[in-house]
Motif scaffolding. Sequence first.
Motif, PDB file in Angstrom:
ATOM      1  N   PRO A 292       1.534 -23.396   2.242  1.00 23.15           N
ATOM      2  CA  PRO A 292       2.414 -23.478   1.061  1.00 23.15           C
ATOM      3  C   PRO A 292       1.737 -24.222  -0.073  1.00 23.15           C
ATOM      4  O   PRO A 292       0.969 -25.165   0.159  1.00 23.15           O
ATOM      5  N   PRO A 293       1.989 -23.816  -1.315  1.00 18.76           N
ATOM      6  CA  PRO A 293       1.369 -24.498  -2.459  1.00 18.76           C
ATOM      7  C   PRO A 293       1.929 -25.896  -2.614  1.00 18.76           C
ATOM      8  O   PRO A 293       3.091 -26.170  -2.325  1.00 18.76           O
ATOM      9  N   VAL A 294       1.060 -26.808  -3.095  1.00 17.32           N
ATOM     10  CA  VAL A 294       1.444 -28.194  -3.333  1.00 17.32           C
ATOM     11  C   VAL A 294       1.708 -28.359  -4.823  1.00 17.32           C
ATOM     12  O   VAL A 294       0.883 -27.992  -5.664  1.00 17.32           O
ATOM     13  N   VAL A 295       2.869 -28.904  -5.166  1.00 17.81           N
ATOM     14  CA  VAL A 295       3.286 -29.085  -6.553  1.00 17.81           C
ATOM     15  C   VAL A 295       3.361 -30.579  -6.838  1.00 17.81           C
ATOM     16  O   VAL A 295       4.047 -31.325  -6.133  1.00 17.81           O
ATOM     17  N   PHE A 296       2.617 -31.021  -7.848  1.00 18.74           N
ATOM     18  CA  PHE A 296       2.685 -32.402  -8.305  1.00 18.74           C
ATOM     19  C   PHE A 296       3.587 -32.437  -9.536  1.00 18.74           C
ATOM     20  O   PHE A 296       3.368 -31.701 -10.499  1.00 18.74           O
ATOM     21  N   ALA A 297       4.583 -33.302  -9.503  1.00 18.01           N
ATOM     22  CA  ALA A 297       5.553 -33.388 -10.591  1.00 18.01           C
ATOM     23  C   ALA A 297       5.626 -34.816 -11.100  1.00 18.01           C
ATOM     24  O   ALA A 297       5.505 -35.776 -10.339  1.00 18.01           O
TER      25      ALA A 297
END
Length: 218
Positions: A139-144
Amino acid sequence: MATKKPAGKAAGKMEARPAAAPDPEKAEAMAKMAMRPSVNAAAVMVAYGKPLGIGEDDVAALMDRLTDDMKDLWAGDMKRAEAMLFGQAHALQAIFMNLARRATAQEYMKNWEAYMRMAMKAQSQCRMTLETLATIKNPPVVFARQANINNGGQQQVNNGAAPALEQAPAHAANPKAAPTELLEQQHGEWLDTGATSAAGGTDPLMAPVGEVHRPAKR
């Protein structure tokens, strides 16, 4: 002697009776049954599974098996979903190969184009299935980054992707503020390096200026 038929009743007709009221408990049970994903999936599998030997008697077994697999899915076990996608990708690949080979045997361009169009659709679906499988596996990793701003009681939340490395722009460097105290008090230097002169003849009462505070020029 002929007998008279009762008036108002036609020969051979039965009286209309009100329909029986439906059972609320049975209706609710049927509604829940129709909404269960395992029941829906089992019904479709029976309808399309005749070449595999799946019959009407296997619906209950299919429902139980699907229910167990769904519990594993809720627990976070994605092995069966991954295996299903991998199997579907192989099936779509077989469909693509079959249609592509049948297209080469066509004599007319219209028939060749129809087979090739369906073959390319199967190839596209195969690619999308493999992409979905890759997304599940990695799964893609999202930095917010979140910023909360409260303006007069109305809070505003700004969410955005955080940059990999934040660097201040080259022109944003703050220059050192100019010193506000006297030079000799900071660096040990004097503003006036000359010796103190005597009072002039034009104004003999004027005393030499002080060492620190001097009057402003008029």
